[in-house]
Motif scaffolding. Structure first.
Motif, mmCIF file in Angstrom:
data_model
loop_
_atom_site.group_PDB
_atom_site.id
_atom_site.type_symbol
_atom_site.label_atom_id
_atom_site.label_comp_id
_atom_site.label_asym_id
_atom_site.label_seq_id
_atom_site.Cartn_x
_atom_site.Cartn_y
_atom_site.Cartn_z
ATOM 1 N N TRP A 74 9.314 4.263 -22.384
ATOM 2 C CA TRP A 74 9.687 2.876 -22.176
ATOM 3 C C TRP A 74 8.426 2.044 -22.067
ATOM 4 O O TRP A 74 7.494 2.398 -21.375
ATOM 5 C CB TRP A 74 10.514 2.804 -20.903
ATOM 6 N N ALA A 75 8.337 0.950 -22.763
ATOM 7 C CA ALA A 75 7.090 0.197 -22.879
ATOM 8 C C ALA A 75 7.008 -1.008 -21.938
ATOM 9 O O ALA A 75 6.021 -1.696 -21.935
ATOM 10 C CB ALA A 75 6.908 -0.274 -24.311
ATOM 11 N N HIS A 76 8.027 -1.288 -21.159
ATOM 12 C CA HIS A 76 7.993 -2.454 -20.282
ATOM 13 C C HIS A 76 7.357 -2.111 -18.937
ATOM 14 O O HIS A 76 7.566 -1.036 -18.401
ATOM 15 C CB HIS A 76 9.400 -3.009 -20.066
ATOM 16 N N TYR A 77 6.598 -3.063 -18.416
ATOM 17 C CA TYR A 77 5.879 -2.879 -17.159
ATOM 18 C C TYR A 77 6.556 -3.659 -16.039
ATOM 19 O O TYR A 77 7.195 -4.673 -16.272
ATOM 20 C CB TYR A 77 4.449 -3.406 -17.281
ATOM 21 N N SER A 78 6.352 -3.173 -14.820
ATOM 22 C CA SER A 78 6.721 -3.912 -13.613
ATOM 23 C C SER A 78 5.450 -4.120 -12.805
ATOM 24 O O SER A 78 4.615 -3.224 -12.699
ATOM 25 C CB SER A 78 7.721 -3.136 -12.759
ATOM 26 N N LEU A 79 5.296 -5.303 -12.239
ATOM 27 C CA LEU A 79 4.156 -5.646 -11.412
ATOM 28 C C LEU A 79 4.580 -5.469 -9.963
ATOM 29 O O LEU A 79 5.606 -6.015 -9.556
ATOM 30 C CB LEU A 79 3.764 -7.093 -11.687
ATOM 31 N N LEU A 80 3.824 -4.690 -9.190
ATOM 32 C CA LEU A 80 4.147 -4.437 -7.791
ATOM 33 C C LEU A 80 3.002 -4.927 -6.916
ATOM 34 O O LEU A 80 1.847 -4.567 -7.153
ATOM 35 C CB LEU A 80 4.342 -2.940 -7.538
ATOM 36 N N TYR A 81 3.332 -5.757 -5.940
ATOM 37 C CA TYR A 81 2.324 -6.217 -4.989
ATOM 38 C C TYR A 81 2.703 -5.712 -3.604
ATOM 39 O O TYR A 81 3.764 -6.044 -3.086
ATOM 40 C CB TYR A 81 2.216 -7.741 -4.967
ATOM 41 N N TYR A 82 1.851 -4.860 -3.048
ATOM 42 C CA TYR A 82 2.048 -4.368 -1.694
ATOM 43 C C TYR A 82 1.272 -5.273 -0.749
ATOM 44 O O TYR A 82 0.070 -5.444 -0.901
ATOM 45 C CB TYR A 82 1.518 -2.938 -1.550
ATOM 46 N N GLY A 83 1.954 -5.868 0.226
ATOM 47 C CA GLY A 83 1.301 -6.744 1.196
ATOM 48 C C GLY A 83 0.460 -5.951 2.187
ATOM 49 O O GLY A 83 0.328 -4.734 2.096
ATOM 50 N N LEU A 84 -0.099 -6.663 3.155
ATOM 51 C CA LEU A 84 -0.926 -6.017 4.168
ATOM 52 C C LEU A 84 -0.070 -5.124 5.069
ATOM 53 O O LEU A 84 1.071 -5.445 5.371
ATOM 54 C CB LEU A 84 -1.635 -7.068 5.009
ATOM 55 N N PRO A 85 -0.612 -3.971 5.509
ATOM 56 C CA PRO A 85 0.174 -3.064 6.347
ATOM 57 C C PRO A 85 0.495 -3.670 7.705
ATOM 58 O O PRO A 85 -0.288 -4.442 8.261
ATOM 59 C CB PRO A 85 -0.719 -1.841 6.505
ATOM 60 N N ASP A 86 1.656 -3.311 8.237
ATOM 61 C CA ASP A 86 2.069 -3.728 9.570
ATOM 62 C C ASP A 86 1.356 -2.839 10.582
ATOM 63 O O ASP A 86 1.529 -1.621 10.581
ATOM 64 C CB ASP A 86 3.591 -3.577 9.703
ATOM 65 N N ARG A 87 0.553 -3.432 11.447
ATOM 66 C CA ARG A 87 -0.241 -2.663 12.407
ATOM 67 C C ARG A 87 0.613 -2.034 13.513
ATOM 68 O O ARG A 87 0.154 -1.166 14.220
ATOM 69 C CB ARG A 87 -1.319 -3.543 13.019
ATOM 70 N N ARG A 88 1.860 -2.490 13.656
ATOM 71 C CA ARG A 88 2.729 -1.949 14.706
ATOM 72 C C ARG A 88 3.328 -0.598 14.323
ATOM 73 O O ARG A 88 3.853 0.098 15.169
ATOM 74 C CB ARG A 88 3.852 -2.929 15.018
ATOM 75 N N PRO A 91 0.864 5.642 13.226
ATOM 76 C CA PRO A 91 0.337 6.546 12.206
ATOM 77 C C PRO A 91 1.116 7.858 12.250
ATOM 78 O O PRO A 91 1.583 8.228 13.304
ATOM 79 C CB PRO A 91 -1.106 6.771 12.606
ATOM 80 N N PRO A 92 1.294 8.568 11.184
ATOM 81 C CA PRO A 92 0.778 8.358 9.832
ATOM 82 C C PRO A 92 1.681 7.480 8.973
ATOM 83 O O PRO A 92 1.489 7.404 7.771
ATOM 84 C CB PRO A 92 0.726 9.775 9.263
ATOM 85 N N LEU A 93 2.656 6.814 9.580
ATOM 86 C CA LEU A 93 3.580 5.954 8.841
ATOM 87 C C LEU A 93 2.878 4.667 8.431
ATOM 88 O O LEU A 93 2.056 4.136 9.168
ATOM 89 C CB LEU A 93 4.779 5.624 9.733
ATOM 90 N N GLU A 94 3.191 4.182 7.244
ATOM 91 C CA GLU A 94 2.646 2.916 6.764
ATOM 92 C C GLU A 94 3.810 2.015 6.374
ATOM 93 O O GLU A 94 4.701 2.433 5.656
ATOM 94 C CB GLU A 94 1.762 3.180 5.542
ATOM 95 N N LYS A 95 3.810 0.791 6.880
ATOM 96 C CA LYS A 95 4.882 -0.166 6.584
ATOM 97 C C LYS A 95 4.262 -1.402 5.944
ATOM 98 O O LYS A 95 3.357 -2.005 6.510
ATOM 99 C CB LYS A 95 5.606 -0.537 7.876
ATOM 100 N N ARG A 96 4.749 -1.788 4.752
ATOM 101 C CA ARG A 96 4.220 -2.935 4.020
ATOM 102 C C ARG A 96 5.348 -3.681 3.331
ATOM 103 O O ARG A 96 6.313 -3.076 2.892
ATOM 104 C CB ARG A 96 3.279 -2.473 2.907
ATOM 105 N N PRO A 97 5.199 -5.005 3.166
ATOM 106 C CA PRO A 97 6.145 -5.726 2.314
ATOM 107 C C PRO A 97 5.839 -5.426 0.852
ATOM 108 O O PRO A 97 4.708 -5.118 0.493
ATOM 109 C CB PRO A 97 5.886 -7.192 2.654
ATOM 110 N N LEU A 98 6.855 -5.499 -0.004
ATOM 111 C CA LEU A 98 6.694 -5.181 -1.414
ATOM 112 C C LEU A 98 7.396 -6.224 -2.267
ATOM 113 O O LEU A 98 8.533 -6.587 -1.994
ATOM 114 C CB LEU A 98 7.297 -3.795 -1.702
ATOM 115 N N GLN A 99 6.707 -6.714 -3.294
ATOM 116 C CA GLN A 99 7.283 -7.632 -4.276
ATOM 117 C C GLN A 99 7.206 -6.966 -5.643
ATOM 118 O O GLN A 99 6.146 -6.474 -6.037
ATOM 119 C CB GLN A 99 6.497 -8.953 -4.323
ATOM 120 N N ILE A 100 8.329 -6.948 -6.388
ATOM 121 C CA ILE A 100 8.372 -6.343 -7.719
ATOM 122 C C ILE A 100 8.795 -7.405 -8.726
ATOM 123 O O ILE A 100 9.803 -8.079 -8.534
ATOM 124 C CB ILE A 100 9.354 -5.161 -7.766
ATOM 125 N N VAL A 101 7.995 -7.553 -9.800
ATOM 126 C CA VAL A 101 8.272 -8.552 -10.836
ATOM 127 C C VAL A 101 8.182 -7.877 -12.197
ATOM 128 O O VAL A 101 7.149 -7.283 -12.530
ATOM 129 C CB VAL A 101 7.248 -9.709 -10.771
#
Length: 172
Positions: A74-88, A91-101
């Motif tokens: 499949w030749a189509h791309y998706s752009l993913l932006y991971y925001g800054l991690p939530d410090r709360r 560890p070792p869990l990582e929580k971030r907002p995600l935008q997919i376009v």
């Protein structure tokens, strides 16, 4: 997105538990995707740059191919932006907002026009599930490409260092 890791010996148990949390029809199957990580091409040294991922499925799409044609990735791309991690998040869990376009076939050209530079790329191979509550669960390994730009070559992928003994689990 919540992200964590699982030791390789525990992976079958984790897949079984995730499978039990999902209805029978929610196992979406195995996947293989090519991720390219870009960052802002700036002169600020030592300042963390936000990373943008460009993702393309490497699985053939049989419904999109004419009958008798050789299936291509499949030749189509998706752009993913991971925001800054939530410090709360502990560890070792990582929580971030995600935008997919979705950006179509011109993903690399779009990022280059925005002034982004390729940092690294890898192939994600794993399993995808959907829980009863609608959460998407992905369990995968990341394999680094030995030479950039040709993920289809079987000799081009090699497991990266610590990822050999760990699988990554993402919930979104």
């Amino acid at each position: 997105v919540l992200r964590g890791s699982v030791a390789k010996p525990s992976l079958p148990h984790v897949l079984k538990v995730v499978g039990l949390l999902c209805p029978d029809t929610a196992h979406m199957g195995q996947f293989r995707e090519w991720d390219r990580v870009y960052g802002a091409a700036s002169d600020t040294r030592g300042v963390p740059r936000p990373a943008i991922r460009l993702r393309r499925s490497m699985e053939p799409q049989p419904s999109a191919a004419p009958r008798g044609a050789q299936l291509r990735p499949w030749a189509h791309y998706s752009l993913l932006y991971y925001g800054l991690p939530d410090r709360r998040a502990p560890p070792p869990l990582e929580k971030r907002p995600l935008q997919i376009v979705p950006v179509g076939r011109d993903g690399p050209a779009v990022l280059q026009a925005l002034g982004c530079a390729l940092i690294h790329e890898y192939v994600r191979r794993g399993w995808r599930f959907r829980t009863r509550s609608g959460l998407l669960v992905e369990v995968f390994y990341a394999e680094k490409l030995s030479s950039p730009g040709d993920p289809e070559s079987a000799s081009n992928t090699q497991a990266t260092g610590p990822v050999e003994s760990f699988a990554i689990v993402e919930v979104s």
